[in-house]
Scaffold this motif. Structure first.
Motif, PDB file in Angstrom:
ATOM      1  N   ASP A   1      -4.228  -4.668 -17.402  1.00 28.05           N
ATOM      2  CA  ASP A   1      -4.925  -4.053 -18.539  1.00 28.05           C
ATOM      3  C   ASP A   1      -5.347  -2.617 -18.292  1.00 28.05           C
ATOM      4  OD1 ASP A   1      -4.957  -6.627 -19.968  1.00 28.05           O
ATOM      5  OD2 ASP A   1      -6.296  -7.198 -18.330  1.00 28.05           O
ATOM      6  N   ILE A   2      -5.647  -2.278 -17.038  1.00 29.00           N
ATOM      7  CA  ILE A   2      -6.143  -0.949 -16.700  1.00 29.00           C
ATOM      8  C   ILE A   2      -5.497  -0.489 -15.393  1.00 29.00           C
ATOM      9  CG2 ILE A   2      -8.189   0.429 -16.108  1.00 29.00           C
ATOM     10  CD1 ILE A   2      -9.879  -1.712 -17.529  1.00 29.00           C
ATOM     11  N   ALA A   3      -5.083   0.767 -15.338  1.00 26.12           N
ATOM     12  CA  ALA A   3      -4.630   1.385 -14.085  1.00 26.12           C
ATOM     13  C   ALA A   3      -5.509   2.603 -13.833  1.00 26.12           C
ATOM     14  CB  ALA A   3      -3.163   1.784 -14.174  1.00 26.12           C
ATOM     15  N   ILE A   4      -6.056   2.690 -12.636  1.00 30.11           N
ATOM     16  CA  ILE A   4      -7.007   3.761 -12.314  1.00 30.11           C
ATOM     17  C   ILE A   4      -6.506   4.575 -11.132  1.00 30.11           C
ATOM     18  CG2 ILE A   4      -9.359   4.302 -11.572  1.00 30.11           C
ATOM     19  CD1 ILE A   4     -10.301   1.753 -12.884  1.00 30.11           C
ATOM     20  N   GLU A   5      -6.534   5.893 -11.276  1.00 33.18           N
ATOM     21  CA  GLU A   5      -6.202   6.828 -10.190  1.00 33.18           C
ATOM     22  C   GLU A   5      -7.274   7.908 -10.151  1.00 33.18           C
ATOM     23  OE1 GLU A   5      -3.508   6.492  -8.338  1.00 33.18           O
ATOM     24  OE2 GLU A   5      -2.063   5.357  -9.502  1.00 33.18           O
TER      25      GLU A   5
ATOM     26  N   VAL B   1      -7.420  -5.117 -13.354  1.00 37.92           N
ATOM     27  CA  VAL B   1      -7.436  -3.691 -13.024  1.00 37.92           C
ATOM     28  C   VAL B   1      -6.556  -3.433 -11.799  1.00 37.92           C
ATOM     29  CG1 VAL B   1      -8.869  -1.718 -12.382  1.00 37.92           C
ATOM     30  CG2 VAL B   1      -9.776  -3.461 -13.941  1.00 37.92           C
ATOM     31  N   ALA B   2      -5.677  -2.458 -11.909  1.00 43.68           N
ATOM     32  CA  ALA B   2      -4.820  -2.056 -10.794  1.00 43.68           C
ATOM     33  C   ALA B   2      -5.194  -0.644 -10.358  1.00 43.68           C
ATOM     34  CB  ALA B   2      -3.352  -2.101 -11.203  1.00 43.68           C
ATOM     35  N   TYR B   3      -5.031  -0.392  -9.060  1.00 44.22           N
ATOM     36  CA  TYR B   3      -5.349   0.923  -8.506  1.00 44.22           C
ATOM     37  C   TYR B   3      -4.517   1.114  -7.243  1.00 44.22           C
ATOM     38  CZ  TYR B   3      -8.170  -1.946  -5.394  1.00 44.22           C
ATOM     39  OH  TYR B   3      -8.576  -2.896  -4.488  1.00 44.22           O
ATOM     40  N   SER B   4      -4.565   2.318  -6.666  1.00 42.14           N
ATOM     41  CA  SER B   4      -3.811   2.568  -5.435  1.00 42.14           C
ATOM     42  C   SER B   4      -4.625   2.187  -4.206  1.00 42.14           C
ATOM     43  CB  SER B   4      -3.400   4.038  -5.355  1.00 42.14           C
ATOM     44  OG  SER B   4      -2.409   4.328  -6.309  1.00 42.14           O
ATOM     45  N   ASP B   5      -5.753   2.890  -4.008  1.00 41.70           N
ATOM     46  CA  ASP B   5      -6.646   2.606  -2.884  1.00 41.70           C
ATOM     47  C   ASP B   5      -7.984   3.263  -3.190  1.00 41.70           C
ATOM     48  OD1 ASP B   5      -6.339   5.370  -2.250  1.00 41.70           O
ATOM     49  OD2 ASP B   5      -4.611   4.900  -0.985  1.00 41.70           O
TER      50      ASP B   5
ATOM     51  N   LYS C   1       5.536   6.633   0.591  1.00 41.59           N
ATOM     52  CA  LYS C   1       5.026   5.857   1.728  1.00 41.59           C
ATOM     53  C   LYS C   1       5.568   4.433   1.698  1.00 41.59           C
ATOM     54  CE  LYS C   1       0.843   8.639   2.178  1.00 41.59           C
ATOM     55  NZ  LYS C   1      -0.634   8.688   2.024  1.00 41.59           N
ATOM     56  N   ASN C   2       5.684   3.863   0.498  1.00 37.30           N
ATOM     57  CA  ASN C   2       6.302   2.541   0.371  1.00 37.30           C
ATOM     58  C   ASN C   2       7.770   2.607   0.771  1.00 37.30           C
ATOM     59  OD1 ASN C   2       3.956   1.346  -0.537  1.00 37.30           O
ATOM     60  ND2 ASN C   2       4.514   1.439  -2.695  1.00 37.30           N
ATOM     61  N   PHE C   3       8.461   3.610   0.254  1.00 37.75           N
ATOM     62  CA  PHE C   3       9.890   3.788   0.525  1.00 37.75           C
ATOM     63  C   PHE C   3      10.158   3.844   2.028  1.00 37.75           C
ATOM     64  CE2 PHE C   3      13.645   6.416   1.239  1.00 37.75           C
ATOM     65  CZ  PHE C   3      14.566   5.892   0.341  1.00 37.75           C
ATOM     66  N   MET C   4       9.380   4.643   2.726  1.00 38.60           N
ATOM     67  CA  MET C   4       9.654   4.843   4.151  1.00 38.60           C
ATOM     68  C   MET C   4       9.246   3.654   5.009  1.00 38.60           C
ATOM     69  SD  MET C   4       6.776   7.775   4.842  1.00 38.60           S
ATOM     70  CE  MET C   4       5.989   7.465   6.411  1.00 38.60           C
ATOM     71  N   ARG C   5       8.378   2.766   4.474  1.00 39.47           N
ATOM     72  CA  ARG C   5       7.975   1.576   5.212  1.00 39.47           C
ATOM     73  C   ARG C   5       8.765   0.323   4.817  1.00 39.47           C
ATOM     74  NH1 ARG C   5       3.108   1.313   7.974  1.00 39.47           N
ATOM     75  NH2 ARG C   5       3.929  -0.752   8.488  1.00 39.47           N
TER      76      ARG C   5
ATOM     77  N   THR D   1      -8.827  -7.728  -9.788  1.00 36.60           N
ATOM     78  CA  THR D   1      -8.421  -6.399  -9.313  1.00 36.60           C
ATOM     79  C   THR D   1      -7.332  -6.543  -8.262  1.00 36.60           C
ATOM     80  OG1 THR D   1     -10.055  -6.297  -7.520  1.00 36.60           O
ATOM     81  CG2 THR D   1     -10.754  -5.512  -9.690  1.00 36.60           C
ATOM     82  N   ARG D   2      -6.403  -5.571  -8.261  1.00 44.55           N
ATOM     83  CA  ARG D   2      -5.323  -5.568  -7.283  1.00 44.55           C
ATOM     84  C   ARG D   2      -4.960  -4.124  -6.933  1.00 44.55           C
ATOM     85  NH1 ARG D   2      -6.643  -9.924  -6.695  1.00 44.55           N
ATOM     86  NH2 ARG D   2      -5.465 -11.881  -6.547  1.00 44.55           N
ATOM     87  N   GLY D   3      -4.774  -3.848  -5.640  1.00 42.11           N
ATOM     88  CA  GLY D   3      -4.374  -2.520  -5.191  1.00 42.11           C
ATOM     89  C   GLY D   3      -2.859  -2.371  -5.220  1.00 42.11           C
ATOM     90  N   MET D   4      -2.291  -2.217  -6.392  1.00 41.95           N
ATOM     91  CA  MET D   4      -0.832  -2.116  -6.549  1.00 41.95           C
ATOM     92  C   MET D   4      -0.342  -0.684  -6.351  1.00 41.95           C
ATOM     93  SD  MET D   4      -0.444  -4.680  -9.760  1.00 41.95           S
ATOM     94  CE  MET D   4      -0.885  -6.413  -9.608  1.00 41.95           C
ATOM     95  N   GLY D   5      -0.933   0.233  -7.095  1.00 48.15           N
ATOM     96  CA  GLY D   5      -0.708   1.642  -6.854  1.00 48.15           C
ATOM     97  C   GLY D   5       0.561   2.248  -7.405  1.00 48.15           C
TER      98      GLY D   5
END
Length: 229
Positions: A208-212, A165-169, A93-97, A190-194
């Motif tokens: 420090d943490i990535a959550i999916e 903390v990083a996450y997608s959405d 989705k990132n690639f196509m946008r 916190t940041r929505g990096m994904g």
């Protein structure tokens, strides 16, 4: 000093990543990019398919006896003692946008006699960010940027209240959403990096943490060893 047990495998993984980068970067932000929808309602581009096809062709030449599991064209790993796991473009989705945080993920898995499986080589190559993260078993993890490589180490943060903390959405957590929100509300930042980006930043110690909420094996195999190493 003797050569690493997985030096040849890692060298091949780098070759595969070079092939992938050449194709994906050429198609990135192209005006004629072809986008379709898969049965699971996720998008796929002609670049995803071209990258995986090229990697499959290269492996058929260099490692015809290894199995292969790819996101776009299925798997052939039955009875294999080692197999490659390919996500041709993680972050489609990132690639196509036109968002530059996408990568090709390449991993090699070994299967022991008792059926235990372990990722022994992993690469996350992000040509639009000019970065490549890689690791092999017992040899540490590294990132290459602007032609320079450096060894990685995770952070020493040990408390949620001090953690980034990083996450997608917020999609996909279902009944776990309240627990997820509780972690976010307690964290320092916190940041929505994904996607792969959250996890390689954990490997770098920048996060420090990535959550999916859920992941497929091709989403995680390469990142698994990079973070562990």
């Amino acid at each position: 000093m003797s050569e690493s047990k997985y030096a040849e495998d890692l060298a091949l993984a780098h070759l595969l990543a070079d092939i992938a980068d050449s194709i994906s970067l050429d198609r990135y932000q192209s005006l004629d990019l072809v986008i379709t929808t898969k049965p699971d309602n996720t998008p796929v581009t002609d670049a995803d398919r071209a990258v995986e096809t090229a990697i499959r062709e290269a492996l058929a030449t260099h490692r015809p006896n290894d199995g292969l599991l790819g996101e776009e064209f299925g798997s052939d790993i039955t009875g294999a003692k080692r197999y490659w796991v390919i996500d041709p473009i993680d972050g489609t989705k990132n690639f196509m946008r036109g968002v530059p945080t996408w990568a090709t993920l390449i991993a090699l898995v070994e299967v022991a006699e008792d059926g235990t499986q372990e990722v022994v080589v992993g690469i996350a190559s992000s040509p639009a960010l000019a970065r490549r993260w890689y690791a092999s078993c017992c040899e540490g993890a590294y990132v290459t940027f602007n032609g320079q490589s450096r060894k990685l180490a995770v952070s020493q943060v040990s408390s949620i209240t001090d953690a980034s903390v990083a996450y997608s959405d917020f999609v996909g957590f279902g009944s776990r959403l309240n627990a997820f929100n509780s972690i976010l509300s307690t964290a320092w930042r916190t940041r929505g990096m994904g996607d792969f980006w959250s996890h390689v930043l954990v490997a770098e110690g920048a996060v420090d943490i990535a959550i999916e909420p859920t992941l497929a094996v091709w989403d995680m195999a390469a990142l698994d060893i990079i973070v562990r190493e």
